[in-house]
Design an enzyme around this catalytic site. Structure first.
Site, mmCIF file in Angstrom:
data_model
loop_
_atom_site.group_PDB
_atom_site.id
_atom_site.type_symbol
_atom_site.label_atom_id
_atom_site.label_comp_id
_atom_site.label_asym_id
_atom_site.label_seq_id
_atom_site.Cartn_x
_atom_site.Cartn_y
_atom_site.Cartn_z
ATOM 1 N N SER A 162 22.545 -0.779 -10.818
ATOM 2 C CA SER A 162 23.355 -1.200 -9.666
ATOM 3 C C SER A 162 23.810 0.049 -8.934
ATOM 4 O O SER A 162 23.941 1.122 -9.549
ATOM 5 C CB SER A 162 24.585 -1.961 -10.160
ATOM 6 O OG SER A 162 25.547 -2.083 -9.132
ATOM 7 N N TYR A 175 31.704 -2.446 -15.965
ATOM 8 C CA TYR A 175 30.382 -2.795 -15.412
ATOM 9 C C TYR A 175 29.701 -1.543 -14.862
ATOM 10 O O TYR A 175 28.536 -1.266 -15.158
ATOM 11 C CB TYR A 175 30.571 -3.832 -14.292
ATOM 12 C CG TYR A 175 29.309 -4.179 -13.530
ATOM 13 C CD1 TYR A 175 28.378 -5.069 -14.059
ATOM 14 C CD2 TYR A 175 29.051 -3.637 -12.273
ATOM 15 C CE1 TYR A 175 27.222 -5.400 -13.356
ATOM 16 C CE2 TYR A 175 27.902 -3.963 -11.563
ATOM 17 C CZ TYR A 175 26.986 -4.846 -12.108
ATOM 18 O OH TYR A 175 25.845 -5.164 -11.414
HETATM 19 P P1 NAD Z 1 22.721 -13.862 -11.636
HETATM 20 O O1 NAD Z 1 24.050 -14.129 -12.263
HETATM 21 O O2 NAD Z 1 22.328 -14.584 -10.400
HETATM 22 O O3 NAD Z 1 21.565 -14.068 -12.725
HETATM 23 C C1 NAD Z 1 21.671 -13.448 -13.959
HETATM 24 C C2 NAD Z 1 20.530 -13.874 -14.850
HETATM 25 O O4 NAD Z 1 20.686 -13.162 -16.079
HETATM 26 C C3 NAD Z 1 20.561 -15.340 -15.188
HETATM 27 O O5 NAD Z 1 19.250 -15.792 -15.396
HETATM 28 C C4 NAD Z 1 21.345 -15.372 -16.510
HETATM 29 O O6 NAD Z 1 21.000 -16.462 -17.345
HETATM 30 C C5 NAD Z 1 20.858 -14.080 -17.131
HETATM 31 N N1 NAD Z 1 21.822 -13.551 -18.070
HETATM 32 C C6 NAD Z 1 23.094 -13.120 -17.836
HETATM 33 N N2 NAD Z 1 23.654 -12.750 -18.984
HETATM 34 C C7 NAD Z 1 22.731 -12.971 -19.946
HETATM 35 C C8 NAD Z 1 22.723 -12.817 -21.340
HETATM 36 N N3 NAD Z 1 23.783 -12.368 -21.994
HETATM 37 N N4 NAD Z 1 21.594 -13.146 -22.016
HETATM 38 C C9 NAD Z 1 20.507 -13.613 -21.366
HETATM 39 N N5 NAD Z 1 20.456 -13.779 -20.059
HETATM 40 C C10 NAD Z 1 21.558 -13.476 -19.366
HETATM 41 O O7 NAD Z 1 22.700 -12.280 -11.427
HETATM 42 P P2 NAD Z 1 21.829 -11.339 -10.451
HETATM 43 O O8 NAD Z 1 22.654 -11.038 -9.268
HETATM 44 O O9 NAD Z 1 20.469 -11.901 -10.274
HETATM 45 O O10 NAD Z 1 21.792 -10.017 -11.341
HETATM 46 C C11 NAD Z 1 20.617 -9.560 -11.995
HETATM 47 C C12 NAD Z 1 20.808 -8.087 -12.314
HETATM 48 O O11 NAD Z 1 20.984 -7.371 -11.088
HETATM 49 C C13 NAD Z 1 22.040 -7.790 -13.157
HETATM 50 O O12 NAD Z 1 21.734 -6.798 -14.111
HETATM 51 C C14 NAD Z 1 23.040 -7.276 -12.165
HETATM 52 O O13 NAD Z 1 23.996 -6.405 -12.737
HETATM 53 C C15 NAD Z 1 22.131 -6.559 -11.180
HETATM 54 N N6 NAD Z 1 22.738 -6.379 -9.842
HETATM 55 C C16 NAD Z 1 23.010 -7.447 -9.048
HETATM 56 C C17 NAD Z 1 23.586 -7.230 -7.791
HETATM 57 C C18 NAD Z 1 23.910 -8.354 -6.840
HETATM 58 O O14 NAD Z 1 24.555 -8.085 -5.798
HETATM 59 N N7 NAD Z 1 23.489 -9.581 -7.109
HETATM 60 C C19 NAD Z 1 23.891 -5.922 -7.385
HETATM 61 C C20 NAD Z 1 23.609 -4.873 -8.230
HETATM 62 C C21 NAD Z 1 23.024 -5.111 -9.467
#
Ligand code: NAD
Length: 277
Positions: A162, A175
Site C-alpha cells: 500500500s 496497517y
Molecule cells: P477487500 O476488503 O475488498 O478484499 C479483501 C479480500 O481479502 C477479500 O477477498 C477477503 O476475503 C480477503 N481477506 C481479508 N482478510 C483475509 C484473511 N485473513 N484470510 C483470507 N482472506 C482474507 O480489500 P481490497 O481493497 O481488495 O484489498 C486487497 C489488498 O490491497 C489488501 O492487502 C489491501 O491492504 C491492499 N490495498 C488496498 C487499497 C484500497 O484502497 N482498496 C489501497 C492500498 C492497498
C-alpha cells in the site's frame, strides 16, 4: 532468462502458468484472479468466507477461462490454514506453481493509543506474517517450476502492499507498518531468491474502489468520512480513485517474461499520490 530472444507474443504471455492468489473473492484480489485467468493462467484462490467464494465460483463457472478457477476457504492469519491452502492449491494446480500473489489484507483505522495487543497481532498476522509464510511455503514449488520451464522463465511472487508503506496517515500505524515491512520483505526475498530464478516484486496501491474500509470495522460519521475522502483526493494528481483492474494489470505484467529484468521493486499505482508535492 532474458526475454530478449523471444517474440513479442511470448514476452506478453502467461499461457500455461499456474497461480495462487490470496483474497480473491472481492476487490483487488478478485480483479487479479480474473486478469490472470483471462491470460490463460490456472488460478487457485482463497478468502475467509466460503459463501463469498461459492458466489464467485458460480459467476466464474459460466465464463470461459474463469471456469477453471478453483478456491478454498482460508484465514491467512492462521498458520495451519496457510499450510492447508498451499497443499490444496498444489493439488488443484497439478503440482505446479509459477505465481504467488500475496493480496489478502485487512486494514484497521485505530489510534495507536487505543490499539490492543489482539488488534496488533491480527493485522500483523493477516498482512505481514501471511506474506512471509506463504512465500516460504511456495518457494520450493516456485523454484521447481522455474527450473522445469522450457524457456527458463522465472517464477514470480507479487506482494500487494500500500502507499501506506510510504506515506503516513493518522490512525493507520499498524496497517502501515505491515505494508512498509512487506516492501522490504519484497526487496530481501528478491535478492535471496534470484539464484532460484524466482522474481519477487510488490504493487503498492493508492486509494482503490473496494470495500476494504467498510470491512475494517471502522464506524465513521458520513460527513467526517466525506471530508477525509475529499482531502485525500485533493492530493491525488489524477483527481480520481483507482479501479481494481488498474492494479490487476500491473500484477499480470510483473509475472510475464516482459518483466524478466524486474525484481525487488515496489511499484506504486496511485495516480501520482506519493510523488505529489
Ligand atoms: P477487500 O476488503 O475488498 O478484499 C479483501 C479480500 O481479502 C477479500 O477477498 C477477503 O476475503 C480477503 N481477506 C481479508 N482478510 C483475509 C484473511 N485473513 N484470510 C483470507 N482472506 C482474507 O480489500 P481490497 O481493497 O481488495 O484489498 C486487497 C489488498 O490491497 C489488501 O492487502 C489491501 O491492504 C491492499 N490495498 C488496498 C487499497 C484500497 O484502497 N482498496 C489501497 C492500498 C492497498
Amino acid at each position: 532468462m532474458a526475454a530478449s530472444g523471444r517474440s513479442r507474443e511470448e514476452r506478453w504471455s502467461l499461457a500455461g502458468k499456474t497461480a495462487l492468489v490470496t483474497g480473491g473473492s472481492k476487490g483487488i484480489g478478485r480483479a487479479i484472479v480474473e486478469e490472470l485467468a483471462g491470460f490463460g493462467v490456472r488460478v487457485h484462490t482463497c478468502a475467509r468466507s466460503d459463501a463469498d467464494l461459492q458466489e464467485c465460483l458460480r459467476r466464474w463457472g459460466a465464463d470461459g477461462r474463469l471456469a477453471r478457477v478453483t478456491a478454498s476457504a482460508c484465514d491467512v492469519a492462521v498458520r495451519d490454514d496457510r499450510e492447508r491452502l498451499v497443499a490444496a492449491a498444489t493439488e488443484e494446480l497439478g503440482g505446479k506453481l509459477d505465481i504467488l500473489v500475496n493480496n489478502a489484507g485487512q486494514t484497521m483505522f485505530r489510534a495507536a493509543t487505543e490499539t490492543t495487543a489482539e488488534d496488533y497481532a491480527r493485522i500483523m498476522a493477516t498482512n505481514l506474517e501471511s506474506s512471509f509464510h506463504l512465500s516460504q511455503l511456495a518457494h520450493p514449488l516456485l523454484a521447481a517450476a522455474a527450473a522445469a520451464s522450457p524457456g527458463g522463465e522465472a517464477s514470480s511472487v507479487v506482494n500487494v502492499s500500500s502507499i501506506g508503506g510510504f506515506v503516513s496517515y493518522p490512525a493507520l500505524s499498524v496497517y502501515s507498518a505491515t505494508k512498509g515491512a512487506m516492501n522490504q520483505l519484497t526487496r530481501s526475498l528478491a535478492v535471496e531468491w534470484a539464484k532460484d530464478n524466482v522474481r519477487v516484486n510488490c504493487v503498492a496501491p493508492g486509494g482503490i474502489r473496494t470495500d476494504i474500509a467498510s470491512n475494517s470495522g471502522m464506524k465513521l460519521d458520513p460527513e467526517v468520512a466525506r471530508k477525509m475522502w475529499e482531502a485525500e483526493m485533493a492530493r491525488v494528481p489524477v483527481r480520481r480513485i483507482g479501479e481494481p483492474e488498474e492494479i490487476a494489470s500491473l500484477v499480470a505484467f510483473l509475472c510475464m517474461p516482459a518483466a524478466s529484468y524486474i525484481t525487488g521493486q515496489v511499484i506504486c499505482a496511485d495516480g501520482g499520490r506519493t510523488v505529489a508535492a
